[in-house]
Motif scaffolding. Structure first.
Motif, PDB file in Angstrom:
ATOM      1  N   MET A 166       0.847  -1.195   0.000  1.00  0.00           N
ATOM      2  CA  MET A 166       0.000   0.000   0.000  1.00  0.00           C
ATOM      3  C   MET A 166       0.887   1.250   0.000  1.00  0.00           C
ATOM      4  O   MET A 166       1.567   1.539   0.967  1.00  0.00           O
ATOM      5  CB  MET A 166      -0.874  -0.034   1.262  1.00  0.00           C
ATOM      6  CG  MET A 166      -1.798   1.141   1.436  1.00  0.00           C
ATOM      7  SD  MET A 166      -2.928   0.791   2.823  1.00  0.00           S
ATOM      8  CE  MET A 166      -3.560   2.442   3.150  1.00  0.00           C
ATOM      9  N   SER A 167       0.860   1.957  -1.136  1.00  0.00           N
ATOM     10  CA  SER A 167       1.667   3.182  -1.249  1.00  0.00           C
ATOM     11  C   SER A 167       0.864   4.419  -0.876  1.00  0.00           C
ATOM     12  O   SER A 167       1.412   5.404  -0.419  1.00  0.00           O
ATOM     13  CB  SER A 167       2.167   3.376  -2.682  1.00  0.00           C
ATOM     14  OG  SER A 167       3.042   2.346  -3.042  1.00  0.00           O
ATOM     15  N   HIS A 168      -0.433   4.366  -1.155  1.00  0.00           N
ATOM     16  CA  HIS A 168      -1.300   5.519  -0.897  1.00  0.00           C
ATOM     17  C   HIS A 168      -2.549   5.042  -0.166  1.00  0.00           C
ATOM     18  O   HIS A 168      -2.995   3.921  -0.377  1.00  0.00           O
ATOM     19  CB  HIS A 168      -1.721   6.180  -2.212  1.00  0.00           C
ATOM     20  CG  HIS A 168      -0.575   6.755  -2.970  1.00  0.00           C
ATOM     21  ND1 HIS A 168       0.038   6.067  -3.985  1.00  0.00           N
ATOM     22  CD2 HIS A 168       0.090   7.926  -2.852  1.00  0.00           C
ATOM     23  CE1 HIS A 168       1.026   6.804  -4.458  1.00  0.00           C
ATOM     24  NE2 HIS A 168       1.087   7.935  -3.798  1.00  0.00           N
ATOM     25  N   SER A 169      -3.110   5.937   0.634  1.00  0.00           N
ATOM     26  CA  SER A 169      -4.279   5.511   1.390  1.00  0.00           C
ATOM     27  C   SER A 169      -5.530   5.477   0.520  1.00  0.00           C
ATOM     28  O   SER A 169      -6.474   4.776   0.838  1.00  0.00           O
ATOM     29  CB  SER A 169      -4.481   6.415   2.604  1.00  0.00           C
ATOM     30  OG  SER A 169      -4.580   7.757   2.206  1.00  0.00           O
ATOM     31  N   GLN A 170      -5.553   6.228  -0.573  1.00  0.00           N
ATOM     32  CA  GLN A 170      -6.723   6.197  -1.452  1.00  0.00           C
ATOM     33  C   GLN A 170      -6.312   5.509  -2.748  1.00  0.00           C
ATOM     34  O   GLN A 170      -5.237   5.772  -3.281  1.00  0.00           O
ATOM     35  CB  GLN A 170      -7.209   7.616  -1.779  1.00  0.00           C
ATOM     36  CG  GLN A 170      -7.359   8.519  -0.572  1.00  0.00           C
ATOM     37  CD  GLN A 170      -8.678   8.350   0.125  1.00  0.00           C
ATOM     38  OE1 GLN A 170      -9.642   7.874  -0.450  1.00  0.00           O
ATOM     39  NE2 GLN A 170      -8.730   8.733   1.395  1.00  0.00           N
ATOM     40  N   LEU A 204      -6.524   5.765  -6.006  1.00  0.00           N
ATOM     41  CA  LEU A 204      -6.920   6.725  -7.038  1.00  0.00           C
ATOM     42  C   LEU A 204      -5.881   6.760  -8.163  1.00  0.00           C
ATOM     43  O   LEU A 204      -4.770   6.287  -8.011  1.00  0.00           O
ATOM     44  CB  LEU A 204      -7.035   8.133  -6.433  1.00  0.00           C
ATOM     45  CG  LEU A 204      -8.133   8.322  -5.382  1.00  0.00           C
ATOM     46  CD1 LEU A 204      -8.006   9.686  -4.744  1.00  0.00           C
ATOM     47  CD2 LEU A 204      -9.508   8.163  -6.029  1.00  0.00           C
TER      48      LEU A 204
END
Lengths: 499, 481, 95
Positions: free
Chosen positions: C52-56, C58
């Motif tokens: 997981m690099s980003h929380s969203q 997108l």
């Protein structure tokens, strides 16, 4: 006369005073500057003041009020964490590296406050590059906790925290990468909110760990935080991670709370891991009392589990230093910032400038980050941490199937003494044990004053209750906090001796 | 021992955009130092990158042009290293997940001293988007280097091949083909002097017939095809000599010195590079949908391979001619314009590849700057076709057009080049020639074929070259039999 | 994965931070403590888990290719340690 009512007034009250011409922004700003003159030499909350600029903004705000196009925050004086670039202001991020850096542009957050007609009182002290939980890593010295000058205000937004607690501003901004808004809010007894990652633009906010950093309000009450969120949150095309969503009014639910049980139907999740070993018993008591108060307000509580939460510190201390090691590579003494006075060649210039410009904690984190990204270690550390980050986020997804909101302690203890943990990074890192997971998941979290607890000394010190919401649930969190603040007065108390 | 050279190329093509890959600063070449270095370009604290749409579309176009897989999801990563021309201390590039995956390019390798011309397919491993660094300027201040960040952040597409090439000629043919292709589809201006198209060449040698690749050395920043040829030839020989002398090849980065024609290793780095790649947290994954691809495809020009096939099918051109005409977009455009203006395809092809190309070469002019327009050439060819002028006369008209002496018909008239096609007039001339040359007539009748040609020559001379030679032939034949 | 003093020197050099013997030794102690904290991760089975690099989740937004920036060289170089002729100056770069 004006002073005592002024400093304890809410933003709404200040706005009314200005609108009804009981006081001008110039007068209001001068009152706060006078307090800063009086107390800042001791507390060291502000590291940059510029009366001329501040007063010019106040005068402009008065003109705007007179012209009849004031907004809710027009003319109100705020403190800005020194992590935000503000054009023409020295913007140091608490570091010797940027000790002489005068920002040539405005951060999005600063522009938003400017556009709202708010007044910038000055830049507040902070842990160097936001790396710390006590404000002791600042190049400009520590900050005193206004409740007990022997103790730290927490960090990294320690200057903003002390400024709010000591009423040296109407409210302040902070940033939170692992707890830097919430932990100081807990230690200094005020309300702080870290929004959902991506709600507040990071443009112009000096980066620590880009995928975790998020700016938010630090204020006396949830209501004040809501008003500030209306200014701070919103889409910004210059930040690729800024979320393109419709504008929200974060105050919309505040006045709808009514009756004896305004929170009827609200399910509060209590993670068992947040009440386990490591939590100070006196702090636990205060938090439990606050939760009992919520039951009285109609909420029900649900026991939940965040099984991977104990991994949030290890994951954070891989990911945040990794990102930081890269983010801080731009400080090389070439285009701005500190350059060593003497050097033999290019390599020597880099080595010396960076060795001199960064403090010990920042260097440690750069080294950790460099190490975990280096050849042969990436998979075991960085990749692994990113995988566990997903597990931690999934814990919350599961938890929010059983509850609407999560509550627990913000910090494991009340404010500790300056120097107590300064030489033990691991002990310091444990300060953020309850706050880091929300940064990793990108969730919103806040801390509200929930009472006081006795510490090692004879004084009692503020304790914060942490409220964690689901993505974009800030308005509900603020309502929940506000309901508590309508029936309790912990948030209105201020340190003795600073009246 | 017989050796085989193995060559792979990494080409940095500067994409034709108005602005940088991650900021709205201009990419115009040649500006005063640091006047196009905005807050993002100089990496002020707090600035953030936002990806340029045009750069992405250029990459998609390239992927479509080489029949490559275009990644539905690609990721930008940080390549960390310290260098004064790299303001952030990292370069934003693509590492594990590039936007363009495996593709191929067919090259025509020209005939050499010992070989016939042949075709070969070069496999492209990947192409990824990244930002360029700034420039170090030496000598402006004694003992110091000056840093100009105007170029920092300029969008690049780095195109990487498999180690498919087996000679300098193949490498150069590939580089030229690629150079032409990126200009053809309009994603790069191809200006090698300004650094818009830079090649790094990986060279290794191995005993012919063996599989295992030798240790490679990388020749950096070649910015002309001539230097590329020289550098590879020198480097290949150097590696063979080194190995034959019992030495070993050390992996190294080398520079080519055009003055000496030699390659030399760069000052060895103090440490092995450890770039600490990781996904850039400031940028989200780049998503390319089927719709995106279709939209970009609709804006693309016909590709050289398709155009070549069309020339063969529609115009009956030979494969060789069709390939030659589609070697460059400008030449193909010129040819098509001439045909559209009414020229017949085959003669147009012959003229474009023959007379026109020779003249352009002699005068070192690009076809896009040809003084003779495609429309003028078409008009000229029409006048040959309708027998107004002879082929010889057409050459004179062409020269006059080159010198801008007027339009085709004006030149024919003013120079009196119109050929005589009135059969009565030609008959009269021939009658005169036959009367004046009874000996030749006798010779012809005695069976000497040469005499016929001599009589034609006399008739042409008598007409001052204006008689239509075919008619002269025909009438003369009739009269003598 | 225990750290040694040579690791400290190597990463300090990679990070371009000058460090003397004494600093290296104390850094070793502190970094080893932090790595001890981090080591807990190794007990977790993460097979098949997407990093997981980003929380969203997108997609990258794209910017129109329009020049928005103007020349601010004078402003930017006013805060630079050393400049001349519009260039940032550094000790000679050797290739």
């Amino acid at each position: 006369m004006i002073n005592s009512s002024l400093i304890n007034s809410s933003l709404t009250q200040l706005s009314h005073m200005l609108a009804s011409k009981q006081i001008s922004s110039v007068e209001m700003t001068q009152s706060f500057l006078a307090r800063i003159q009086q107390y800042n030499p001791t507390i060291n909350a502000y590291i940059a003041l510029d009366e001329e600029k501040t007063m010019a903004q106040a005068a402009a705000a008065d003109a705007r009020i007179a012209a009849g196009n004031a907004e809710p925050l027009t003319g109100i004086p705020f403190a800005q964490k020194d992590i935000f670039c503000a054009k023409g202001w020295k913007t140091t991020c608490g570091s010797k590296m940027l000790a002489n850096f005068v920002a040539p542009y405005d951060a999005h957050v600063i522009s938003q406050f400017d556009a709202a007609g708010a007044v910038n009182l000055g830049k507040t002290n902070m842990d160097e590059f936001a790396m710390g939980s006590s404000n002791e890593t600042s190049y400009f010295g520590g900050v005193k906790n206004p409740w007990d000058f022997d103790r730290v205000p927490g960090g990294s937004s320690g200057g903003s925290a002390a400024a709010v607690a000591a009423r040296l501003c109407a409210a302040a901004t902070g940033t939170d990468t692992g707890g830097s808004i919430r932990q100081p809010a807990s230690l200094c007894g005020f309300t702080g909110l870290k929004p959902t990652y991506g709600l507040v633009s990071r443009y112009g906010m000096i980066a620590f760990a880009s995928s975790l950093d998020q700016a938010g309000p630090m204020a006396k009450s949830a209501e004040d935080c809501a008003l500030m969120m209306n200014v701070m949150a919103g889409f910004d095309a210059r930040d690729s991670t800024s979320l393109d969503r419709p504008k929200e009014d974060y105050t919309r639910g505040l006045n709808a709370l009514s009756g004896d049980q305004p929170l009827k139907g609200l399910r509060i999740g209590l993670p068992k891991e947040y009440f386990a070993e490591g939590l100070d018993a006196n702090v636990a008591k205060v938090v439990q009392d606050a939760i009992a108060e919520y039951r009285k307000l109609g909420a029900e509580t649900v026991d939940i589990s965040l099984p991977n939460s104990q991994l949030s510190i290890p994951v954070y201390y891989v990911l945040a230093p990794a990102e930081a090691s890269s983010n801080l590579s731009r400080y090389d003494g070439v285009r701005y910032g500190h350059r060593a006075a003497e050097y033999d060649d290019l390599m020597d210039m880099y080595m010396k400038s960076r060795a001199e410009g960064f403090g010990a904690e920042v260097k440690r984190r750069i080294l950790i980050g460099t190490y975990v990204l280096s050849a042969g270690y990436y998979d075991a550390y960085y990749l692994k941490a990113q995988q566990i980050r997903r597990l931690i986020a999934q814990d919350f997804t599961e938890a929010f199937k059983q509850c609407d909101i999560i509550m627990g302690p913000t910090a494991p203890s009340t404010a500790f003494k300056a120097g107590e943990k300064a030489d033990d990074p691991v002990a310091m890192y444990l300060q953020d044990v309850y706050t880091i997971a929300t940064n990793l998941a990108g969730l919103p979290g806040m801390s509200i004053p929930a009472g006081f607890a006795a510490n090692s000394g004879d004084k009692t010190l503020p304790v914060g209750l942490q409220i964690i919401g689901n993505y974009f649930d800030e308005a509900r969190m603020l309502d929940v906090a506000h309901a508590y603040q309508l029936t309790t007065d912990w948030h209105t108390q201020m340190p003795a001796g600073l009246e | 021992m017989e050796w085989e050279v193995v060559i792979g190329l990494e080409t940095h093509t500067q994409l034709k955009t108005n602005t940088k890959i991650f900021s709205g600063a201009s990419t115009t070449y040649g500006a005063e130092p640091n006047t196009q270095a905005c807050e993002v370009s100089i990496a002020l604290p707090g600035v953030l990158p936002v990806l340029n749409k045009q750069a992405v579309e250029c990459a998609i176009q390239f992927g479509l042009a080489i029949d490559a897989e275009i990644a539905p999801r690609s990721v930008f990563a940080r390549k960390n290293y310290f260098y004064p021309d790299l303001p952030k201390g990292y370069q934003i590039s693509q590492y594990e997940l590039p936007v363009v995956g495996k593709g191929k390019l067919t090259i025509q390798v020209p005939a050499g001293k010992h070989s016939e011309a042949y075709e070969k397919t070069i496999h492209i491993t990947r192409a990824h988007l990244e930002e360029d660094a700034g420039k170090s300027v030496h000598g402006a201040v004694e003992g110091m280097s000056g840093i100009d960040l105007n170029r920092a952040g300029t969008p690049l597409l780095e195109i990487v091949t498999e180690p498919d090439m087996r000679s300098a000629a193949e490498a150069v043919a590939y580089a030229k083909k690629l150079h032409e292709l990126v200009q053809w589809i309009g994603i790069c201006d191809g200006n090698m002097q300004e650094g818009s198209f830079r090649c790094d060449v990986n060279v290794s040698v191995r005993p012919k017939g063996t599989e295992k690749l030798g240790t490679r050395r990388e020749i950096k920043n070649l910015n002309s095809f001539k230097f590329m040829q020289q550098a590879i030839e020198y480097e290949t020989q150097w590696q063979i000599d080194t190995l034959e002398d019992g030495g070993k090849i050390q992996q190294a980065t080398v520079l080519f010195n055009p003055d000496t024609g030699e390659t030399r290793a760069m000052r060895s780095k103090e440490e092995a590079n450890d770039y600490r790649y990781f996904p850039d947290p400031d940028l989200l994954p780049l998503i390319v949908t089927e719709e995106d691809k279709a939209r970009v495809k609709a804006t693309m020009p016909e590709l050289p391979e398709a155009m070549k096939a069309r020339f063969e099918a529609d115009y009956g051109l030979s494969a060789y001619d069709a390939a030659a005409l589609t070697a460059s977009r400008d030449m193909a455009d010129y040819f098509v314009a001439a045909v559209q203006a009414g020229a017949e395809a085959k003669p147009a092809a012959n003229w474009v590849m023959g007379t026109l190309s020779a003249k352009l070469n002699a005068e070192e002019k690009a076809i896009a700057d040809s003084p003779v327009s495609a429309q003028q050439l078409a008009q000229l060819l029409k006048r040959i076709q309708d027998n107004t002028i002879s082929n010889n006369a057409a050459k004179q008209v062409f020269e006059a057009l080159w010198l801008a002496e007027g339009e085709v018909d004006e030149i024919i008239a003013s120079k009196g080049l119109k050929q005589e096609s009135d059969s009565g007039a030609i008959e009269a001339i021939i009658d005169g020639v036959l009367a004046a040359n009874p000996a030749m007539v006798e010779e012809f009748k005695a069976g000497k074929e040469k005499a016929f040609n001599a009589l034609v020559g006399q008739a042409m001379k008598a007409s001052k070259g204006k008689a239509n030679p075919a008619q002269v032939n025909e009438i003369l034949k009739k009269k003598l039999t | 994965m225990a750290l040694n003093i040579e690791d400290i020197k190597r990463i300090a050099h990679l990070a371009r931070i000058e460090i003397n013997e004494q600093e290296a030794a104390s850094t070793l102690t502190k970094l080893s403590g932090i790595l001890g904290l981090i080591e807990q991760m190794q007990a977790v089975n993460t097979e098949g888990i997407v990093p997981m690099s980003h929380s969203q989740d997108l997609a990258q937004r794209l910017r129109e290719d329009v020049v928005t920036e103007v020349n601010q060289r004078e402003t930017f170089q006013a805060i630079a340690p050393m400049t001349e002729h519009g260039l940032y100056l550094v000790p000679k770069v050797i290739e």
